[in-house]
Motif scaffolding. Structure first.
Motif, PDB file in Angstrom:
ATOM      1  N   VAL A   7      51.670  16.919 -27.547  1.00 55.02           N
ATOM      2  CA  VAL A   7      52.662  16.874 -26.476  1.00 55.02           C
ATOM      3  C   VAL A   7      53.631  15.740 -26.777  1.00 55.02           C
ATOM      4  O   VAL A   7      53.233  14.576 -26.845  1.00 55.02           O
ATOM      5  CB  VAL A   7      52.007  16.657 -25.102  1.00 55.02           C
ATOM      6  CG1 VAL A   7      53.079  16.612 -23.997  1.00 55.02           C
ATOM      7  CG2 VAL A   7      50.988  17.755 -24.808  1.00 55.02           C
ATOM      8  N   THR A   8      54.908  16.068 -26.966  1.00 54.03           N
ATOM      9  CA  THR A   8      55.929  15.031 -27.112  1.00 54.03           C
ATOM     10  C   THR A   8      56.498  14.706 -25.734  1.00 54.03           C
ATOM     11  O   THR A   8      56.407  15.501 -24.806  1.00 54.03           O
ATOM     12  CB  THR A   8      57.062  15.489 -28.037  1.00 54.03           C
ATOM     13  OG1 THR A   8      57.831  16.517 -27.384  1.00 54.03           O
ATOM     14  CG2 THR A   8      56.519  16.020 -29.360  1.00 54.03           C
ATOM     15  N   GLY A   9      57.074  13.518 -25.614  1.00 51.74           N
ATOM     16  CA  GLY A   9      57.551  13.109 -24.290  1.00 51.74           C
ATOM     17  C   GLY A   9      56.417  12.988 -23.300  1.00 51.74           C
ATOM     18  O   GLY A   9      56.575  13.242 -22.104  1.00 51.74           O
ATOM     19  N   ALA A  10      55.259  12.565 -23.789  1.00 51.15           N
ATOM     20  CA  ALA A  10      54.029  12.633 -22.990  1.00 51.15           C
ATOM     21  C   ALA A  10      54.019  11.677 -21.809  1.00 51.15           C
ATOM     22  O   ALA A  10      53.216  11.857 -20.887  1.00 51.15           O
ATOM     23  CB  ALA A  10      52.815  12.355 -23.884  1.00 51.15           C
ATOM     24  N   HIS A  27      42.271  22.682 -24.428  1.00 51.25           N
ATOM     25  CA  HIS A  27      42.868  22.394 -25.725  1.00 51.25           C
ATOM     26  C   HIS A  27      42.508  20.983 -26.198  1.00 51.25           C
ATOM     27  O   HIS A  27      42.192  20.098 -25.398  1.00 51.25           O
ATOM     28  CB  HIS A  27      44.387  22.537 -25.651  1.00 51.25           C
ATOM     29  CG  HIS A  27      44.845  23.917 -25.272  1.00 51.25           C
ATOM     30  ND1 HIS A  27      44.520  25.039 -26.008  1.00 51.25           N
ATOM     31  CD2 HIS A  27      45.582  24.358 -24.209  1.00 51.25           C
ATOM     32  CE1 HIS A  27      45.041  26.112 -25.440  1.00 51.25           C
ATOM     33  NE2 HIS A  27      45.680  25.729 -24.343  1.00 51.25           N
ATOM     34  N   ARG A  28      42.575  20.792 -27.496  1.00 54.85           N
ATOM     35  CA  ARG A  28      42.400  19.472 -28.090  1.00 54.85           C
ATOM     36  C   ARG A  28      43.782  18.808 -28.108  1.00 54.85           C
ATOM     37  O   ARG A  28      44.658  19.227 -28.862  1.00 54.85           O
ATOM     38  CB  ARG A  28      41.824  19.596 -29.501  1.00 54.85           C
ATOM     39  CG  ARG A  28      40.456  20.283 -29.535  1.00 54.85           C
ATOM     40  CD  ARG A  28      39.922  20.449 -30.947  1.00 54.85           C
ATOM     41  NE  ARG A  28      40.761  21.344 -31.744  1.00 54.85           N
ATOM     42  CZ  ARG A  28      40.673  22.673 -31.718  1.00 54.85           C
ATOM     43  NH1 ARG A  28      39.786  23.277 -30.929  1.00 54.85           N
ATOM     44  NH2 ARG A  28      41.462  23.409 -32.469  1.00 54.85           N
ATOM     45  N   VAL A  29      43.948  17.795 -27.293  1.00 53.73           N
ATOM     46  CA  VAL A  29      45.294  17.297 -27.000  1.00 53.73           C
ATOM     47  C   VAL A  29      45.548  15.940 -27.649  1.00 53.73           C
ATOM     48  O   VAL A  29      44.728  15.017 -27.555  1.00 53.73           O
ATOM     49  CB  VAL A  29      45.514  17.190 -25.480  1.00 53.73           C
ATOM     50  CG1 VAL A  29      46.915  16.656 -25.174  1.00 53.73           C
ATOM     51  CG2 VAL A  29      45.320  18.555 -24.827  1.00 53.73           C
ATOM     52  N   ARG A  30      46.710  15.860 -28.294  1.00 56.57           N
ATOM     53  CA  ARG A  30      47.220  14.604 -28.836  1.00 56.57           C
ATOM     54  C   ARG A  30      48.569  14.353 -28.157  1.00 56.57           C
ATOM     55  O   ARG A  30      49.365  15.279 -27.986  1.00 56.57           O
ATOM     56  CB  ARG A  30      47.389  14.737 -30.349  1.00 56.57           C
ATOM     57  CG  ARG A  30      47.653  13.439 -31.090  1.00 56.57           C
ATOM     58  CD  ARG A  30      47.750  13.707 -32.594  1.00 56.57           C
ATOM     59  NE  ARG A  30      46.497  14.249 -33.135  1.00 56.57           N
ATOM     60  CZ  ARG A  30      46.395  14.774 -34.353  1.00 56.57           C
ATOM     61  NH1 ARG A  30      47.459  14.858 -35.140  1.00 56.57           N
ATOM     62  NH2 ARG A  30      45.234  15.236 -34.779  1.00 56.57           N
ATOM     63  N   ALA A  31      48.823  13.118 -27.758  1.00 54.22           N
ATOM     64  CA  ALA A  31      50.050  12.778 -27.047  1.00 54.22           C
ATOM     65  C   ALA A  31      50.870  11.811 -27.880  1.00 54.22           C
ATOM     66  O   ALA A  31      50.338  10.824 -28.401  1.00 54.22           O
ATOM     67  CB  ALA A  31      49.721  12.164 -25.691  1.00 54.22           C
ATOM     68  N   LEU A  32      52.158  12.084 -28.018  1.00 51.38           N
ATOM     69  CA  LEU A  32      53.029  11.260 -28.850  1.00 51.38           C
ATOM     70  C   LEU A  32      53.753  10.216 -28.009  1.00 51.38           C
ATOM     71  O   LEU A  32      54.318  10.522 -26.957  1.00 51.38           O
ATOM     72  CB  LEU A  32      54.062  12.142 -29.563  1.00 51.38           C
ATOM     73  CG  LEU A  32      54.979  11.425 -30.557  1.00 51.38           C
ATOM     74  CD1 LEU A  32      54.184  10.951 -31.769  1.00 51.38           C
ATOM     75  CD2 LEU A  32      56.124  12.337 -30.997  1.00 51.38           C
ATOM     76  N   SER A  33      53.747   8.979 -28.499  1.00 52.97           N
ATOM     77  CA  SER A  33      54.450   7.886 -27.828  1.00 52.97           C
ATOM     78  C   SER A  33      54.986   6.929 -28.886  1.00 52.97           C
ATOM     79  O   SER A  33      54.421   6.809 -29.974  1.00 52.97           O
ATOM     80  CB  SER A  33      53.510   7.136 -26.875  1.00 52.97           C
ATOM     81  OG  SER A  33      54.141   5.986 -26.343  1.00 52.97           O
ATOM     82  N   ASN A  68      57.040  20.553 -26.652  1.00 59.09           N
ATOM     83  CA  ASN A  68      58.098  19.553 -26.798  1.00 59.09           C
ATOM     84  C   ASN A  68      58.759  19.271 -25.453  1.00 59.09           C
ATOM     85  O   ASN A  68      59.630  20.002 -25.000  1.00 59.09           O
ATOM     86  CB  ASN A  68      59.142  20.044 -27.805  1.00 59.09           C
ATOM     87  CG  ASN A  68      60.183  18.981 -28.089  1.00 59.09           C
ATOM     88  OD1 ASN A  68      59.908  17.787 -28.010  1.00 59.09           O
ATOM     89  ND2 ASN A  68      61.385  19.406 -28.420  1.00 59.09           N
ATOM     90  N   CYS A  69      58.325  18.168 -24.822  1.00 56.46           N
ATOM     91  CA  CYS A  69      58.884  17.745 -23.535  1.00 56.46           C
ATOM     92  C   CYS A  69      59.809  16.550 -23.677  1.00 56.46           C
ATOM     93  O   CYS A  69      60.344  16.065 -22.670  1.00 56.46           O
ATOM     94  CB  CYS A  69      57.756  17.373 -22.567  1.00 56.46           C
ATOM     95  SG  CYS A  69      56.551  18.667 -22.276  1.00 56.46           S
TER      96      CYS A  69
END
Length: 253
Positions: A7-10, A27-33, A68-69
């Motif tokens: 998830v971008t813009g997390a 889901h297996r979730v990874r968050a971008l920062s 893509n958020c």
């Protein structure tokens, strides 16, 4: 079916709803920062910068689907960020980018909308599987437009303009649903449960605050306001969710 999802813009208005929604869907979730972060049970935080293009290959390693958020409302930066995301997705074998956009960006000549349209075009020519979901304005945006007038003796509204505000959680739910689908290009736009005039929304806002101020509808000339007056920002045939503007206001302090 469980996927590895980035998830971008997390940390943004939408992203911070998408992350727990995706976790809840299994889901297996990874968050971008851009900065190191912790939080959200079951979520791994990856450090990277979409605009600079740094850290993206590591963030996307092993990822099936990107939601893509990420967005920056000024300077056309979304185009560069999306191009960097697409290039990294090609290098790392991402099969699907689910991208959120805005209803009416091809018919309302706001500079930000022109940028959002260009980001869609980046995806269309990317060669990466993608799905674009356009949504109407979030409740938060409508409320903010009224809140900044707190020192005005009246509440100014846009004459002849209607909105179909949608709850950010309803948009998050739809984006996570699209993770399980095959890339579909642009899917049907979604909007909130009801279309209201801007003046009606203003009166709802005042009533929720117990204010006796009056609303005054202001005629606004120009092509941008004209685009809104045509209803280009609406999706009446595909209302989503059950949270109306008054419901949303009731949740806010």
């Amino acid at each position: 079916m469980a996927h590895s999802v980035l998830v971008t813009g997390a940390t943004g208005t939408l992203g911070h709803c998408v992350v727990p929604e995706a976790v809840g869907a299994g889901h297996r979730v990874r968050a971008l920062s851009r900065k190191r972060r912790v939080g959200y049970t079951g979520v791994h935080w990856a450090q990277g910068d979409l605009l600079a293009g740094t850290g993206l290959d590591a963030a996307l390693d092993g990822i099936d689907v990107v939601i893509n958020c990420a967005t920056q409302p000024t300077g056309g930066k979304d185009v560069t960020s999306t191009a960097n995301l697409v290039a990294a997705a090609r290098r790392t074998g991402v099969r699907h980018i689910v991208h959120v956009s805005i209803v009416g960006i091809d018919r309302i000549p706001l500079p930000y909308y022109k940028t959002k349209l260009r980001t869609e075009q980046v995806l269309q020519t990317s060669g990466v599987g993608h799905t674009v979901l356009r949504a109407t304005q979030f409740h938060d945006l409508i409320r903010t437009g009224f809140a900044i007038q707190r020192f005005s003796p009246v509440l100014w509204t846009l004459r002849g303009v209607r909105f179909q505000p949608i709850d950010v959680h309803d948009v998050a739910t739809r984006l996570v649903e699209l993770v399980d689908d095959e890339p579909a290009g642009r899917v049907p736009d979604i909007g909130g449960p009801t279309v209201h005039s801007h003046a009606e929304l203003g009166r709802m806002y005042l009533a929720a605050r117990g204010s006796r101020r009056k609303t005054v509808a202001l005629p606004v000339p120009g092509r941008i306001a004209g685009g809104f007056r045509t209803g280009a920002n609406l999706a009446p045939d595909n209302a989503a969710g059950t949270v109306g503007f008054t419901d949303y206001l009731a949740r806010k302090p």
